[in-house]
Design a protein around this motif. Structure first.
Motif, PDB file in Angstrom:
ATOM      1  N   MET A  55      29.256  -5.618 -10.718  1.00  0.00           N
ATOM      2  CA  MET A  55      29.572  -4.157 -11.017  1.00  0.00           C
ATOM      3  C   MET A  55      31.025  -3.957 -10.794  1.00  0.00           C
ATOM      4  O   MET A  55      31.715  -3.271 -11.434  1.00  0.00           O
ATOM      5  CB  MET A  55      28.652  -3.304 -10.393  1.00  0.00           C
ATOM      6  CG  MET A  55      27.353  -2.817 -11.200  1.00  0.00           C
ATOM      7  SD  MET A  55      27.596  -2.245 -12.779  1.00  0.00           S
ATOM      8  CE  MET A  55      28.416  -0.703 -12.560  1.00  0.00           C
ATOM      9  N   THR A  61      34.991  -2.699 -14.027  1.00  0.00           N
ATOM     10  CA  THR A  61      33.585  -2.912 -13.672  1.00  0.00           C
ATOM     11  C   THR A  61      32.939  -3.834 -14.583  1.00  0.00           C
ATOM     12  O   THR A  61      33.475  -4.139 -15.775  1.00  0.00           O
ATOM     13  CB  THR A  61      32.600  -1.414 -13.760  1.00  0.00           C
ATOM     14  OG1 THR A  61      32.567  -1.239 -14.946  1.00  0.00           O
ATOM     15  CG2 THR A  61      33.311  -0.473 -12.934  1.00  0.00           C
ATOM     16  N   LEU A  63      30.621  -3.401 -16.508  1.00  0.00           N
ATOM     17  CA  LEU A  63      30.343  -2.296 -17.590  1.00  0.00           C
ATOM     18  C   LEU A  63      31.258  -2.480 -18.738  1.00  0.00           C
ATOM     19  O   LEU A  63      31.502  -2.374 -19.814  1.00  0.00           O
ATOM     20  CB  LEU A  63      30.214  -0.834 -17.301  1.00  0.00           C
ATOM     21  CG  LEU A  63      28.797  -0.470 -16.721  1.00  0.00           C
ATOM     22  CD1 LEU A  63      28.595   0.708 -15.921  1.00  0.00           C
ATOM     23  CD2 LEU A  63      27.747  -0.862 -17.473  1.00  0.00           C
ATOM     24  N   ASP A  64      32.797  -2.660 -17.962  1.00  0.00           N
ATOM     25  CA  ASP A  64      34.139  -2.555 -18.623  1.00  0.00           C
ATOM     26  C   ASP A  64      33.943  -4.073 -19.510  1.00  0.00           C
ATOM     27  O   ASP A  64      34.353  -4.270 -20.546  1.00  0.00           O
ATOM     28  CB  ASP A  64      35.313  -2.628 -17.742  1.00  0.00           C
ATOM     29  CG  ASP A  64      35.591  -1.284 -17.052  1.00  0.00           C
ATOM     30  OD1 ASP A  64      34.977  -0.041 -17.609  1.00  0.00           O
ATOM     31  OD2 ASP A  64      36.022  -1.315 -16.001  1.00  0.00           O
ATOM     32  N   GLU A  67      31.564  -3.805 -22.442  1.00  0.00           N
ATOM     33  CA  GLU A  67      31.961  -2.772 -23.448  1.00  0.00           C
ATOM     34  C   GLU A  67      32.962  -3.583 -24.418  1.00  0.00           C
ATOM     35  O   GLU A  67      33.200  -3.205 -25.700  1.00  0.00           O
ATOM     36  CB  GLU A  67      32.774  -1.695 -22.963  1.00  0.00           C
ATOM     37  CG  GLU A  67      31.662  -0.723 -22.180  1.00  0.00           C
ATOM     38  CD  GLU A  67      32.751   0.400 -21.704  1.00  0.00           C
ATOM     39  OE1 GLU A  67      33.731   0.469 -21.687  1.00  0.00           O
ATOM     40  OE2 GLU A  67      31.978   1.395 -21.129  1.00  0.00           O
ATOM     41  N   ASP A  87      24.240   5.880  -9.746  1.00  0.00           N
ATOM     42  CA  ASP A  87      24.747   6.275 -11.177  1.00  0.00           C
ATOM     43  C   ASP A  87      25.305   4.942 -11.889  1.00  0.00           C
ATOM     44  O   ASP A  87      24.911   4.749 -13.141  1.00  0.00           O
ATOM     45  CB  ASP A  87      26.225   7.082 -10.999  1.00  0.00           C
ATOM     46  CG  ASP A  87      25.736   8.597 -10.662  1.00  0.00           C
ATOM     47  OD1 ASP A  87      24.398   8.713 -10.845  1.00  0.00           O
ATOM     48  OD2 ASP A  87      26.746   9.419 -10.106  1.00  0.00           O
ATOM     49  N   ASP A  88      25.905   4.036 -11.134  1.00  0.00           N
ATOM     50  CA  ASP A  88      26.535   2.792 -11.796  1.00  0.00           C
ATOM     51  C   ASP A  88      25.171   1.820 -12.054  1.00  0.00           C
ATOM     52  O   ASP A  88      25.023   1.275 -13.312  1.00  0.00           O
ATOM     53  CB  ASP A  88      27.188   1.959 -10.730  1.00  0.00           C
ATOM     54  CG  ASP A  88      28.625   2.384 -10.655  1.00  0.00           C
ATOM     55  OD1 ASP A  88      28.981   3.390 -11.507  1.00  0.00           O
ATOM     56  OD2 ASP A  88      29.317   2.034  -9.812  1.00  0.00           O
ATOM     57  N   ARG A  90      22.178   3.099 -12.973  1.00  0.00           N
ATOM     58  CA  ARG A  90      21.526   3.662 -13.924  1.00  0.00           C
ATOM     59  C   ARG A  90      22.442   3.372 -15.219  1.00  0.00           C
ATOM     60  O   ARG A  90      21.856   3.192 -16.338  1.00  0.00           O
ATOM     61  CB  ARG A  90      21.510   5.145 -13.836  1.00  0.00           C
ATOM     62  CG  ARG A  90      20.224   5.844 -13.653  1.00  0.00           C
ATOM     63  CD  ARG A  90      20.095   7.271 -13.627  1.00  0.00           C
ATOM     64  NE  ARG A  90      20.050   7.245 -12.147  1.00  0.00           N
ATOM     65  CZ  ARG A  90      20.899   8.202 -11.384  1.00  0.00           C
ATOM     66  NH1 ARG A  90      21.638   9.291 -11.765  1.00  0.00           N
ATOM     67  NH2 ARG A  90      20.754   8.166  -9.996  1.00  0.00           N
ATOM     68  N   ARG A  91      23.809   3.449 -15.331  1.00  0.00           N
ATOM     69  CA  ARG A  91      24.378   3.239 -16.439  1.00  0.00           C
ATOM     70  C   ARG A  91      24.216   1.605 -16.725  1.00  0.00           C
ATOM     71  O   ARG A  91      24.185   1.370 -18.087  1.00  0.00           O
ATOM     72  CB  ARG A  91      26.108   3.404 -16.010  1.00  0.00           C
ATOM     73  CG  ARG A  91      26.397   4.734 -16.235  1.00  0.00           C
ATOM     74  CD  ARG A  91      27.749   5.513 -15.714  1.00  0.00           C
ATOM     75  NE  ARG A  91      28.864   4.297 -16.177  1.00  0.00           N
ATOM     76  CZ  ARG A  91      29.968   3.973 -15.354  1.00  0.00           C
ATOM     77  NH1 ARG A  91      30.150   4.817 -14.248  1.00  0.00           N
ATOM     78  NH2 ARG A  91      30.729   2.891 -15.798  1.00  0.00           N
ATOM     79  N   ALA A  92      24.339   0.637 -15.846  1.00  0.00           N
ATOM     80  CA  ALA A  92      23.968  -0.453 -16.090  1.00  0.00           C
ATOM     81  C   ALA A  92      22.643  -0.892 -16.897  1.00  0.00           C
ATOM     82  O   ALA A  92      22.486  -1.646 -18.004  1.00  0.00           O
ATOM     83  CB  ALA A  92      24.322  -1.419 -14.872  1.00  0.00           C
ATOM     84  N   ALA A  94      20.848   1.154 -18.634  1.00  0.00           N
ATOM     85  CA  ALA A  94      21.006   1.810 -19.880  1.00  0.00           C
ATOM     86  C   ALA A  94      22.000   0.874 -21.008  1.00  0.00           C
ATOM     87  O   ALA A  94      21.899   1.264 -22.256  1.00  0.00           O
ATOM     88  CB  ALA A  94      21.656   3.104 -19.893  1.00  0.00           C
ATOM     89  N   THR A  95      22.333  -0.237 -20.646  1.00  0.00           N
ATOM     90  CA  THR A  95      23.039  -0.954 -21.616  1.00  0.00           C
ATOM     91  C   THR A  95      22.222  -1.981 -22.137  1.00  0.00           C
ATOM     92  O   THR A  95      21.092  -2.108 -22.065  1.00  0.00           O
ATOM     93  CB  THR A  95      24.254  -1.624 -20.985  1.00  0.00           C
ATOM     94  OG1 THR A  95      23.643  -2.737 -19.901  1.00  0.00           O
ATOM     95  CG2 THR A  95      25.225  -0.800 -19.927  1.00  0.00           C
TER      96      THR A  95
END
Length: 173
Positions: A55, A61, A63-64, A67, A87-88, A90-92, A94-95
């Protein structure tokens, strides 16, 4: 397609080296990247069987990195991070990543991921070998068709096959 590839995107060079060494002993080619900028160009042009993303990277991150990946990838993506930022996480989750594993990474988790990746790789290779016998042509376009078949064959995805009459759509199906 000689051996499966593990792509490691993690700024912790010791952890990356450990993962790479472990994977190589299991028959993988391992690629290590330590930033978003390092990883993105290679991952945009290669489909690793397993990609492990941290992360927290020096220039962004995991996530970047995710994307920037092209769609339609056949490999598995897993986040492996020591972050405790909910939050990180949860975002991960959700991918399109299939898992989020915390550090320190348990050896049995790594072993399981590599076994799954090897099984997918073997399926793709078998599909490619079977298709190589029935499809005619050695052009770059035919090589791409064979790669696409191998990537999709072990999945349950629905695919639309189009082309002129007599081009071999039924062989691909």
């Amino acid at each position: 397609m000689v051996s499966p590839t593990l792509a490691i995107v993690d700024d912790d060079q010791d952890f990356s080296a450990f993962l790479a060494g472990f994977a190589r002993r299991k028959g993988f080619e391992a690629r290590q990247f330590h930033s978003v900028a390092e990883a993105s160009p290679w991952l945009a042009n290669h489909d690793a069987e397993l990609t492990m993303l941290d992360m927290a990277l020096p220039d962004g991150t995991g996530l970047d990195v995710l994307e920037r990946l092209p769609g339609g990838r056949g490999g598995q993506i897993v986040f492996v991070s020591g972050t405790d930022n909910h939050d990180d996480i949860r975002r991960a989750v959700a991918t399109s990543a299939t898992e989020f594993l915390g550090k320190p990474l348990r050896p049995e988790s790594l072993e399981r991921l590599l076994q799954q990746a090897m099984a997918r790789f073997d399926q793709r290779r078998s599909a490619m070998e079977a298709q190589a016998d029935s499809l005619v042509g050695q052009s770059q376009a035919m090589a791409h068709v064979r790669e696409d078949i191998a990537r999709v064959a072990p999945t349950s995805l629905s695919v639309l096959i189009t082309g002129e009459t007599g081009t071999g759509k039924e062989l691909v199906a």
